[in-house]
Design an enzyme around this catalytic site. Structure first.
Site, PDB file in Angstrom:
ATOM      1  N   CYS A 161      -4.687   2.588  -3.708  1.00 35.90           N
ATOM      2  CA  CYS A 161      -3.368   3.015  -3.213  1.00 35.90           C
ATOM      3  C   CYS A 161      -2.277   1.879  -3.298  1.00 35.90           C
ATOM      4  CB  CYS A 161      -3.651   3.341  -1.674  1.00 35.90           C
ATOM      5  SG  CYS A 161      -4.832   4.440  -1.331  1.00 35.90           S
TER       6      CYS A 161
ATOM      7  N   LYS B  21     -10.484  -1.199  10.563  1.00 33.69           N
ATOM      8  CA  LYS B  21     -10.512  -2.020   9.653  1.00 33.69           C
ATOM      9  C   LYS B  21     -10.646  -3.388  10.516  1.00 33.69           C
ATOM     10  CE  LYS B  21      -7.067  -0.296   6.227  1.00 33.69           C
ATOM     11  NZ  LYS B  21      -7.976  -0.058   5.077  1.00 33.69           N
TER      12      LYS B  21
ATOM     13  N   HIS C 135       0.887  -1.215   0.091  1.00 32.71           N
ATOM     14  CA  HIS C 135       0.054  -0.164   0.002  1.00 32.71           C
ATOM     15  C   HIS C 135       0.901   1.309  -0.077  1.00 32.71           C
ATOM     16  CE1 HIS C 135      -2.609   2.829   1.928  1.00 32.71           C
ATOM     17  NE2 HIS C 135      -3.806   2.199   1.557  1.00 32.71           N
TER      18      HIS C 135
ATOM     19  N   GLN D 100      -4.271  -5.012   7.006  1.00 33.14           N
ATOM     20  CA  GLN D 100      -5.365  -5.927   6.471  1.00 33.14           C
ATOM     21  C   GLN D 100      -5.601  -7.306   7.210  1.00 33.14           C
ATOM     22  OE1 GLN D 100      -7.865  -5.210   3.893  1.00 33.14           O
ATOM     23  NE2 GLN D 100      -6.926  -3.306   3.718  1.00 33.14           N
TER      24      GLN D 100
ATOM     25  N   ASP E  33       3.286  -4.372   8.085  1.00 31.09           N
ATOM     26  CA  ASP E  33       1.948  -3.774   8.019  1.00 31.09           C
ATOM     27  C   ASP E  33       0.777  -4.631   8.272  1.00 31.09           C
ATOM     28  OD1 ASP E  33      -0.072  -2.416   7.066  1.00 31.09           O
ATOM     29  OD2 ASP E  33       0.715  -1.608   5.244  1.00 31.09           O
TER      30      ASP E  33
HETATM   31  N1  PMP Z   1      -1.504  -0.717   4.534  1.00 28.28           N
HETATM   32  C1  PMP Z   1      -2.601  -1.392   4.039  1.00 28.28           C
HETATM   33  C2  PMP Z   1      -2.348  -2.994   3.602  1.00 28.28           C
HETATM   34  C3  PMP Z   1      -3.851  -0.873   3.989  1.00 28.28           C
HETATM   35  O1  PMP Z   1      -4.787  -1.795   3.610  1.00 28.28           O
HETATM   36  C4  PMP Z   1      -4.097   0.560   4.699  1.00 28.28           C
HETATM   37  C5  PMP Z   1      -5.737   1.097   4.488  1.00 28.28           C
HETATM   38  N2  PMP Z   1      -6.120   0.873   3.266  1.00 28.28           N
HETATM   39  C6  PMP Z   1      -3.090   1.139   5.004  1.00 28.28           C
HETATM   40  C7  PMP Z   1      -1.878   0.551   5.327  1.00 28.28           C
HETATM   41  C8  PMP Z   1      -3.370   2.514   5.845  1.00 28.28           C
HETATM   42  O2  PMP Z   1      -4.257   2.416   6.800  1.00 28.28           O
HETATM   43  P1  PMP Z   1      -4.977   3.736   7.247  1.00 28.28           P
HETATM   44  O3  PMP Z   1      -5.459   4.615   6.090  1.00 28.28           O
HETATM   45  O4  PMP Z   1      -6.055   3.349   8.298  1.00 28.28           O
HETATM   46  O5  PMP Z   1      -3.833   4.556   7.947  1.00 28.28           O
END
Ligand code: PMP
Length: 405
Positions: free
Chosen positions: A362, A224, A120, A201, A198
């Protein structure tokens, strides 16, 4: 299985209609829906217990502080780590930025930061900025044409680059692929890397045990995983975490302040300046209680069975192409239909009450590898059921008919 299917009724948002159709929510990868217990916990705080934490000696403040710190303990138990190793952040993005900023003085132009091609943007850009600040090189573990990391290739890449920092997602937000992060973290540590996983997910679907995973840092977002928005967690092994310099400064994270000098508290307090997101922490506490009451194996099997059904149904539609690892997966799939634009299909699906995500999710670098400008992503959670998938498939077939005329 049927026990899990009953849980859907705890989610009030799922009972509404959209565009005259019952809502089919297949976008849990963007944010999960919230059980009533989480909404109630936030309501209770604001209707009865509202006070700031760590500040007052009065009853309300003491109660708020105790409840707030109890959630940190609950979270630490959930992750199998110590509460002092858990920092409240505003989300996974904040956690990664905090670590990347904190490592600035530890890197030089001789160092390599290694990430993967399916990250991401939140797990790319902070490292890229760290590389710019320090002169370090940003290197990337490749994915294959389906968007999957071959573990052997990843190990070879780690050994080739001997990175100082290794950051990798536990599960891909675009494709749902689960990475063998335990093995990759171990390999990265063998070459002396600081490791960050990270878990944005993965946390809800895999409930990782961080002591066993043994990474140095792990980040997640509460929203999430049934919790409120605006809250996340940075886990860090205490010595490493505490050794990071302060990120933002202000009230509550200090020991002493004079105009000449300021001394800081120890982690986690040193990373939590200002008034925290108290209501979100309490809401997340209710989310953890909710998850603790569900048998994880049962939930996992339910989600996996639903995913298998989803993949079967989608694959049976001519012209649909699926991406990613469809076996080792948290329940998220990306697909395209012939050369149709993902945006058009997602709009049509919405007109049938079906919520999916479309776009690059993203993950623009991953899209470049897959030679796509975007996909439609369907992401499941345990509150989905077979009816959701049937409604989605029939809406997709109707949309395709409309598009093809
Ligand atoms: N890493 C991953 C794999 C994600 O899916 C996301 C959110 N889509 C993020 C980081 C960032 O999370 P947040 O927008 O809640 O800070």
């Amino acid at each position: 299985m049927s026990d899990i299917a009953q849980l859907r009724k705890n989610f009030p948002t799922l009972t509404q209609t959209i565009e005259g159709h019952p809502l089919v929510y297949l976008d849990s990868g963007a944010t999960s829906q919230k059980p009533q217990a989480v909404i109630d916990a936030i309501n209770l705080f604001y209707t009865k217990n509202n006070a700031n934490v760590h500040r007052g000696l009065h009853t309300l403040s003491e109660t708020a502080t105790t409840q707030y710190e109890n959630v940190r303990e609950k979270l630490a138990d959930f992750l199998d780590v110590n509460a002092t190793e858990c920092v409240w952040t505003s989300g996974a993005t904040h956690g990664i930025n905090l670590v990347a900023a904190g490592l600035t003085s530890q890197l030089t132009s001789n160092d390599v930061i290694l990430i993967s091609a399916l990250e991401h943007h939140a797990n790319i850009v902070p490292w890229q900025q760290l590389a710019i600040r320090t002169g370090a090189r940003l290197e990337v573990i490749p994915v294959d044409a389906q968007g999957v990391i071959d573990t052997n290739v990843a190990i070879t890449t780690i050994q080739k680059w001997q990175p100082k920092v290794f950051a990798c997602s536990h599960a891909s937000n675009t494709l749902g692929n689960i990475q063998d992060v335990k093995l990759l973290v171990a390999k990265a540590k063998q070459v002396g890397a600081i490791t960050l996983v990270d878990g944005a997910q993965a946390f809800l679907h895999l409930r990782p045990n961080l002591r066993q995973l043994d990474c140095d840092f792990y980040v997640l977002s509460a929203h999430k995983a049934l919790g409120p928005t605006g809250l996340g967690v940075l886990y860090g092994k205490y010595e490493l975490l505490n050794a990071l310099p302060v990120y933002q400064t202000g009230g509550e994270m200090i020991d002493t302040v004079s105009f000449a000098n300021t001394t800081f508290r120890q982690a986690p307090a040193k990373f939590e300046p200002g008034t925290p997101n108290i209501s979100a922490v309490l809401g997340f506490g209710a989310a953890l209680d909710y998850l603790n009451a569900i048998d994880f194996q049962q939930m996992h099997q339910y989600e996996q069975a639903l995913f298998v059904y989803l993949v079967e149904q989608l694959s049976s539609i001519e012209g649909v192409r699926l991406y990613g690892d469809l076996v080792n997966n948290i329940g998220t799939v990306s697909f395209s239909y012939k050369s149709e634009h993902h945006y058009d299909l997602a709009m049509l699906l919405n007109s049938y009450g079906v919520a999916v995500r479309s776009g690059h999710h993203c993950t623009q670098p991953l899209m470049q590898v897959l030679n796509l400008d975007g996909t439609i992503r369907v992401s499941l959670a345990f509150y989905n059921n077979k009816d959701d998938i049937d409604c989605f498939i029939s809406a997709l077939q109707n949309s395709i008919e409309l598009i093809e005329g």
